[in-house]
Motif scaffolding. Structure first.
Motif, short mmCIF file in Angstrom:
data_model
loop_
_atom_site.label_atom_id
_atom_site.label_comp_id
_atom_site.label_asym_id
_atom_site.label_seq_id
_atom_site.Cartn_x
_atom_site.Cartn_y
_atom_site.Cartn_z
N VAL A 183 0.85 -1.19 0.00
CA VAL A 183 0.00 0.00 0.00
C VAL A 183 0.89 1.24 0.00
O VAL A 183 1.79 1.37 0.83
N ILE A 184 0.63 2.14 -0.93
CA ILE A 184 1.41 3.37 -1.05
C ILE A 184 0.51 4.57 -0.78
O ILE A 184 -0.71 4.49 -0.88
N CYS A 185 1.14 5.68 -0.43
CA CYS A 185 0.41 6.92 -0.15
C CYS A 185 0.47 7.90 -1.32
O CYS A 185 -0.33 8.85 -1.36
N ASP A 186 1.39 7.68 -2.24
CA ASP A 186 1.55 8.56 -3.39
C ASP A 186 1.94 7.72 -4.60
O ASP A 186 2.64 6.71 -4.46
N GLU A 206 -9.08 11.68 0.07
CA GLU A 206 -9.88 12.87 -0.22
C GLU A 206 -11.36 12.60 0.04
O GLU A 206 -11.88 11.52 -0.23
N ASP A 207 -12.03 13.63 0.55
CA ASP A 207 -13.48 13.62 0.78
C ASP A 207 -13.91 12.50 1.73
O ASP A 207 -15.00 11.92 1.58
N LEU A 208 -13.07 12.18 2.69
CA LEU A 208 -13.38 11.15 3.68
C LEU A 208 -13.09 11.71 5.08
O LEU A 208 -12.27 12.63 5.23
N PRO A 209 -13.73 11.18 6.11
CA PRO A 209 -13.42 11.62 7.47
C PRO A 209 -11.95 11.35 7.80
O PRO A 209 -11.33 10.44 7.23
N PRO A 210 -11.38 12.10 8.72
CA PRO A 210 -9.97 11.87 9.10
C PRO A 210 -9.77 10.45 9.63
O PRO A 210 -10.56 9.93 10.41
N GLY A 211 -8.70 9.83 9.17
CA GLY A 211 -8.40 8.47 9.59
C GLY A 211 -8.95 7.39 8.68
O GLY A 211 -8.75 6.20 8.96
N TYR A 212 -9.64 7.77 7.61
CA TYR A 212 -10.21 6.79 6.67
C TYR A 212 -9.64 7.02 5.28
O TYR A 212 -9.22 8.14 4.93
N THR A 213 -9.65 5.97 4.51
CA THR A 213 -9.09 6.05 3.16
C THR A 213 -9.76 5.04 2.25
O THR A 213 -10.31 4.03 2.72
N ASN A 214 -9.72 5.30 0.95
CA ASN A 214 -10.10 4.32 -0.06
C ASN A 214 -8.86 3.62 -0.57
O ASN A 214 -7.76 4.21 -0.59
#
Length: 374
Positions: A183-186, A206-214
């Motif tokens: 899993v990468i962040c960029d 983007e467009d998600l609550p803090p601490g969450y990701t797609n």
């Protein structure tokens, strides 16, 4: 002759010991540490020569003991914590007895902080026990590493058991992830991995609550569980947290006999083994520090805690992404995942001294409503 016989009788009566056992009202910190806490070394002071009053006796149940003889040593608080040699009353711990005392009684106890420390070590955990428990867990991780490589899952144990606690509410958690899924962040970090040996997944916060990701699938995955959890959208292929959690629960139930009754518990698959609830969280691992957590690093530098070496290790280890959505619990439409820093939390707990660790344990008891056990 009668006078001598009477005098001898009086001398014999004066030398005969009293039938009532003497009171022992004082026990030193060193004796208490050796007998009750297995030689705990108090960090509050290297020499513990002050007397600590240990056990409360009930004067109402023993009127004879309440009348102190001239040769009997009594405490300033009315024989508080005095211990009778032949008393059948179970000895209570200092921390339990302190809860029953008033502020006035506490003021008369010398070195109250040492009493509290020794009581908590006895009731919760001692430094030696913490060290042994952690060494056992770390050794087990190393020994089981070859087997996990064969199975195809990496594992990290966390929770209160891994930290060294044995509370009634202590959790025994494990995080499992596929080592070849990165899993990468960029997007620029994709060049750090080999394709097709590695499956690369991109975090999108983007467009998600803090601490969450797609989690966007950048390369093809050969794992059937991951492939069955993917959904197609206009922006690409994403891994659904709900589908992944459902697939992993079925895998857990078919894994062995004792885990076939596994049930969902948050992001985990939970089963009971010999009366102990065990949580398995199937997740993904990222060796990169997410952008959303950079403010925490700045606060660490500002507060000078933890040490720079520990902070660097935490950043290097990255984070985990667990399959729990910000959507309602039973929602099947949520595809977002939660970023977990369980590895960082464990490293921070390991860096605590024992006083800090005991305070951390007290907060766990307050938060979870459970009491301690040895």
């Amino acid at each position: 002759m009668d006078a001598k016989l009477e005098m001898g009788t009086q001398n014999h009566q004066t030398q005969t010991p009293s039938s009532e056992p003497p009171d022992i009202s004082i026990q030193t910190v060193d004796d208490l540490a050796r007998s009750e806490t297995k030689s705990i070394s108090s960090p509050i002071g290297s020499s513990c020569q002050h007397s600590i009053l240990y056990q409360r006796t009930d004067a109402a149940t023993s009127p004879a003991k309440s009348r102190a003889s001239p040769n009997t040593s009594t405490s300033p608080t009315g024989n508080l914590f005095s211990a009778d040699v032949q008393s059948t009353t179970p000895v209570q711990s200092p921390s339990t007895l302190l809860l029953e005392m008033s502020d006035t009684e506490m003021r008369h106890i010398p070195n109250l902080s040492e009493v509290v420390y020794i009581g908590l070590c006895r009731d919760i955990v001692t430094p030696t026990e913490v060290r042994i428990r952690r060494d056992v867990e770390d050794t087990e991780e190393v020994v089981m590493m070859p087997l996990r490589i064969i199975i195809g899952y990496n594992r990290m144990r966390n929770g209160s058991h891994r930290e060294g606690f044995r509370l009634l509410t202590s959790d025994n958690d494990s995080m499992l992830w596929l080592p070849d899924h990165k899993v990468i962040c960029d997007q620029s970090q994709i060049s750090l991995y080999r394709i097709p040996q590695h499956t690369v997944i991109l975090m999108e916060c983007e467009d998600l609550p803090p601490g969450y990701t797609n989690l966007k699938l950048m390369t093809t995955s050969l794992n059937r569980t991951v492939d069955a959890s993917c959904i197609s959208t206009n922006n690409g292929i994403y891994i659904s947290s709900f589908l992944f959690r459902t697939q992993c629960l079925g895998f857990q139930q078919a894994r062995s006999t004792y885990s076939r009754f596994s049930a969902r518990h948050g992001p985990c698959a939970t089963y009971n083994f010999m009366g102990l609830d065990i949580d398995h969280a199937y997740c993904f691992r990222s060796l990169h520090w997410p952008d959303v957590a950079f403010p925490w690093i700045q606060r660490c530098h500002l507060k000078h805690w933890p040490q720079d070496s520990i902070l660097s290790f935490i950043i290097k280890e990255g984070c985990h992404i667990v399959p729990i959505s910000s959507e309602p619990e039973n929602s099947e439409t949520g595809i977002d995942w939660r970023i977990s820093f369980s590895g960082a939390e464990l490293k921070l707990v390991y860096s605590m001294n024992h006083c800090q660790f005991l305070c951390y344990g007290i907060l766990k008891i307050f938060f979870k409503g459970g009491y301690y056990c040895r």
